[in-house]
Every structure is written in structure tokens, then in C-alpha cells.
Design an enzyme around this catalytic site. Sequence first.
Site, PDB file in Angstrom:
ATOM      1  CE1 TYR A  96      15.966  37.896  12.429  1.00 52.26           C
ATOM      2  CE2 TYR A  96      17.843  36.416  12.228  1.00 52.26           C
ATOM      3  CZ  TYR A  96      16.603  36.847  11.793  1.00 52.26           C
ATOM      4  OH  TYR A  96      15.985  36.234  10.725  1.00 52.26           O
ATOM      5  CB  CYS A  97      14.016  38.848  18.469  1.00 58.30           C
ATOM      6  SG  CYS A  97      14.689  39.970  19.702  1.00 58.30           S
ATOM      7  CD1 TRP A  98       9.999  44.584  16.864  1.00 61.00           C
ATOM      8  CD2 TRP A  98      10.446  44.176  14.728  1.00 61.00           C
ATOM      9  NE1 TRP A  98       9.614  45.689  16.137  1.00 61.00           N
ATOM     10  CE2 TRP A  98       9.878  45.466  14.825  1.00 61.00           C
ATOM     11  CE3 TRP A  98      10.821  43.708  13.474  1.00 61.00           C
ATOM     12  CZ2 TRP A  98       9.660  46.288  13.722  1.00 61.00           C
ATOM     13  CZ3 TRP A  98      10.614  44.535  12.356  1.00 61.00           C
ATOM     14  CH2 TRP A  98      10.038  45.793  12.491  1.00 61.00           C
ATOM     15  CE1 TYR A 125      13.890  41.218   8.178  1.00 63.41           C
ATOM     16  CE2 TYR A 125      12.342  42.868   8.971  1.00 63.41           C
ATOM     17  CZ  TYR A 125      12.881  42.140   7.932  1.00 63.41           C
ATOM     18  OH  TYR A 125      12.440  42.338   6.646  1.00 63.41           O
TER      19      TYR A 125
END
Length: 353
Positions: A96-98, A125
Site C-alpha cells: 500500500y501507499c498513501w 493508508y
Amino acid sequence: MSLVVETATQVLANLDRFDTIIDARSENEFALDHLPGAVNWPTLNNEERHAIGTMYVQVNAFEAKKRGAAISARNIAAHIEREVIDKPKDWKPLAYCWRGGKRSGALSLILDQIGFRVTLLEGGYKAFRAAMLQDIARIAPSLQFRVICGATGCGKTRLLQALQAQGAQVMDLEALANHRSSVLGAMPGLAQPSQKRFDTLVWDTLRRFDPARPVFIESESKKVGNVAVAMPLIDAMRASPCLNLTLPDAERVALLIEDYDFFVRNTELLCQRLDVLIEFRGRAVVEAWKQSVRAGAIEPVVQALLSEHYDPGYLQSMRRNFSLFPQAQTLSPSDHSAEAMAALASQMIKDMT
């Protein structure tokens, strides 16, 4: 292989099924908060992310994307060489990232092409945090809280630690917050987590409890130092049965001097902290306390703090905020020692079985 994309709700429902949880954001984003157990493999590190962001604004998006892609490819290659070469074919990572999925998507695509079964967190996130806060609201009312009440210095934290050591389910909010939840409760050299990190730590603890067994928790206020406790958890605590822990004043003073021994070793630190009480007790009173501390008379100051500052509002606060406090069972350990708290914890667990 085909890349698996799951919503935050799907991921939260069984987070422990993944072999590795990969946070592809920068180091600073990761430090602020991350999924429980995640490791940080930045697609762009702090400096690179800042530079690409500046290029977006000062040059144009296309040039920034080209430069970002080149940097990302190098970083992803380094992560694979360092972390992935020894992974078996059945390794199951979550990435995952932002929010948008570009940083984690680039990593996931390569891992997928290698042949791993990769799951990508849809919405990143940001989606996780929204779903996690909703999950706290779902979990908290389902648990059987037993709220340990008691005036300052009565040993609530020691009792929680004794209960946990003997296998009871314990929610220690002060431990998660790195704070002892009073005006003097900051821990020297130990920073509090961010609000986001604290929320995640609370959720990660709550989700592991068995709803069929009681959960012991201290009668905290809405804030523990600088972080706030989620209101669904506060509401569940305040509607739960209470246990009233009591100790004689002399035992409370002795316990506080043991637990706050850093103030005994550094009396000037204590004097600095006492200044925050000027607005509550007045400058003359606080200056007199500081003089006593500097003269080595700490015990009388601790007793005065209890009788003049902490205790007066305690009963009023408990009765106002905890509806079942008037029916609380009284707990009276033989003294403030860890051994006495262990004996009390053992009896409490025995009484509940």
C-alpha cells in the site's frame, strides 16, 4: 498471476493472513503511522518525494513523472535484491501507499510479474485509517470491559501489568500513549506517538481481544497526554462495570516516588514540571513545593499534590463520567508492591472463572 486488489474493509477483516505488509511511502509518512507489522520499502524516499513534488509544481507533471519513474525503478530494484530474492513462491505480501496506488502499484506489478500472489490495498493508508476508525466503533461496544478506577498513586497500572502477566486481557492506554495521563505524566526521553499512530495501536490491541472474556482497562479521561482516546472506546468504558482500587496515603506516596524515580534523581526536572500547576494552585503554593523539593523533602510535596490537587476532583469526576462507579467493587491490596498486586490479580482472575 493476476494482481489482487482489496478494499480496506477486506484487508482489516483478516490482516494477519499476509506474510509481509509493505508500506511503499516515504520514511516520514511511515513514521507518522503505518499498518500493524508493516515494513517500509519507500518507492520514493523523503528527499526524492520532495524533489519530485517540487518538479510537479515548478516544471510540469509529465517531466516529474518521468523523473519519478526512473527513481522508483531503481528503488524497487534495490528492495527486490535486498528483501525478495530469498522469498519462496508462496510468499503472500500486501502493499500500500498513501491513496492513489502509484507507488505501491509499481512495486506490486513487478512482484506480480515475478509470480508472487500480491494484494494491493485499494485507497492505500487513507482508506485503511477510515476503515480502522469505523472498526474501533464496531469492536469497542462488543467487549466486556472492567474499568479499574482509583485515585492517583493507588497502583492501577501495576495491577493491569499483574493481570496481563497472569493471562488476563488488558488494555493499557498509558503504555500505548507513552504517558502516565496526568499533568506530570510525560516520560523523560520518550516521545508520545502521533494521534494517528495511537489510534492504530488502540485498534490493533482491541481487534485481538476475545469478546467472551473480560478486558481490564484503566479509567482514563478522553486524553492521555497529547493524544485523544477514540470516543466509541470512551463511551464503552464509561458504561462498563467498575472496580475501585484503594491504598492508604503513605502507600500511594511510596508508589509514586518509585514510579517517578526520575524526578527523585533530577529534582530540577520536577520543579520545571510543577510550574504547569501555577494556574491551578497559584504561584505561592507551587514555589513553596519547589523549595521543599530542592531541600530534599519530596514525600511531603507528593502528599500535598495528592491531597490538594489530584484527590479533590477525583470522586466528582468518577461519578460524573462512569455511570456504574457508585456500585464499584472495592479492591484493597495489602500494600503497593508488585507482589501484592500479583496476589490481587490472581484472586480477581479466580473470582471471574
